[in-house]
Motif scaffolding. Sequence first.
Motif, short mmCIF file in Angstrom:
data_model
loop_
_atom_site.label_atom_id
_atom_site.label_comp_id
_atom_site.label_asym_id
_atom_site.label_seq_id
_atom_site.Cartn_x
_atom_site.Cartn_y
_atom_site.Cartn_z
N GLU A 107 0.85 -1.19 0.00
CA GLU A 107 0.00 0.00 0.00
C GLU A 107 0.89 1.24 0.00
O GLU A 107 2.03 1.20 0.45
N THR A 112 -4.22 8.16 -1.23
CA THR A 112 -5.66 8.44 -1.33
C THR A 112 -5.85 9.85 -1.87
O THR A 112 -5.24 10.80 -1.38
N TYR A 114 -8.28 13.08 -2.84
CA TYR A 114 -9.52 13.68 -2.37
C TYR A 114 -9.99 14.81 -3.30
O TYR A 114 -9.19 15.51 -3.91
N VAL A 120 -13.47 11.28 -0.90
CA VAL A 120 -12.46 10.48 -1.59
C VAL A 120 -12.78 10.42 -3.08
O VAL A 120 -13.88 10.06 -3.49
N THR A 122 -10.20 8.97 -5.34
CA THR A 122 -9.57 7.70 -5.70
C THR A 122 -8.98 7.07 -4.44
O THR A 122 -8.27 7.74 -3.69
N ALA A 123 -9.31 5.81 -4.22
CA ALA A 123 -8.85 5.12 -3.01
C ALA A 123 -7.34 4.92 -3.02
O ALA A 123 -6.68 5.00 -4.07
N MET A 124 -6.80 4.66 -1.86
CA MET A 124 -5.37 4.40 -1.71
C MET A 124 -4.93 3.25 -2.61
O MET A 124 -5.63 2.26 -2.79
#
Length: 482
Positions: A107, A112, A114, A120, A122-124
């Motif tokens: 990860e 992430t 915003y 949000v 785009t997610a992490m």
Amino acid sequence: MSVPVAYQGNTSAAVADWLNKGDNAWQMTAATLVGLQSVPGLVILYGGIVKKKWAVNSAFMALYAFAAVWLCWVTWAYNMSFGDKLLPIWGKAKPALGHKFLLKQAEIPASTHYYRTGDVETAMATPYYPMATMVYFQCVFAAITLILIAGSLLGRMNIRAWMAFVPLWLTFSYTISAFSIWGGGFLFQWGVMDYSGGYVIHLSSGVAGFTAAYWVGPRSTKDRERFPPNNLLLMLVGAGLLWMGWAGFNGGDPYAANTDSSLAVLNTNICAATSLLVWTCLDVIFFKKPSVIGAVQGMITGLVCITPGAGLVQGWAAIAMGVLSGSLPWFTMMVVHKRSSLLQKVDDTLGVFHTHAVAGFLGGATTGLFAEPTLCSLFLPVTNSRGAFYGSPGGVQFLKQIVGALFVIGWNVVVTSIICLVIRTAIPLRMPDDELVIGDDAVHGEEAYALWGDGETYETTKHGWSDDTQHGDGRINRSPAV
């Protein structure tokens, strides 16, 4: 449909539900390809392209940097580049050594993205392989950046000063660019496009190399006047490893074995081939001969130029970028360089400023023009991203690319200068004159070839023959002047 056992999770303690074996295999392969670009790729390219008396020193500068970056990377630098946010330009320093950290799903915590509202967008980023693979992949990128800087400093930098420079520049310059653009920093959040390192690696190494060359000072007058390669064929082997290794360089940056990865690899080869051919044609037109070194330079500028947009542009754009990368850096190297007092004053041994800084800036700018909206949606965290050729808001994207480049340039000029000034308070940056005359034998006590020649002090006990050794046919050996 039932999933074959080979593709199921939890088949053993080492196969988690989130693990994608194909992605993991490709990412480690891509990382190894990038590693091979450095060792042995640039090691033997540097060793072959320089004057014979500097072959060992040049190759060793690359080898040392590769090893030193590894230890620094896993001890503190990885998390400064891709870890939790400390500042908008920097991650929190901590080791990447424990199994609990390395075996969990990869990860990038600060990635992430915003909206301005705080929601949000785009997610992490969470690739389907372990953190160990991510640490490996990103390490070889960091290592090659330092090795590229060495190309500006070959033939005179004090090896002890270089040993201090590598960890300092990695810590205070590379980690800043990497976090700012890739790790979730302010340029990442703003939407600056750098698919695989046109800014983070090439622009930064070209600017840092040129800046360091200014502070280190030039090669000896004799070496600046005449610096013939000692082995062009060996240089071509290194260049070949560099070109083929770029499949991992650009093909690994989607963090998955997906369709965009395939496109990135194809565009990489298209642009490199076009650039090489354009550079060669210009050499033939203006100098009447095709230069092998020139062809390699054209290859490199093509590879560098496509890097920030490899998976974001279409094939025709890769050709256009190849035409530009084979001509504009050629012009800056062959024409502008000879007319600029500053460029003449700074002794950039291999012309890294032209092949990496100019080409990297060009690639980032043209990505801001040619980035295709559908391809952008496959990779970028900012929705509705596109180049200027595809309408609004593409014009803004082009300006973002320029601002991102200016940040990288400014940071590297300032920080590289500070690092060089700090080092020289304790260690001379340039070799003493007596070492500059001799070369490898004086610096390392070793030579690349078991032949007596340029830069070596003649010793009858060492070489086994005297000035007047006579052959059976009556010819007499005379020792040539050093």
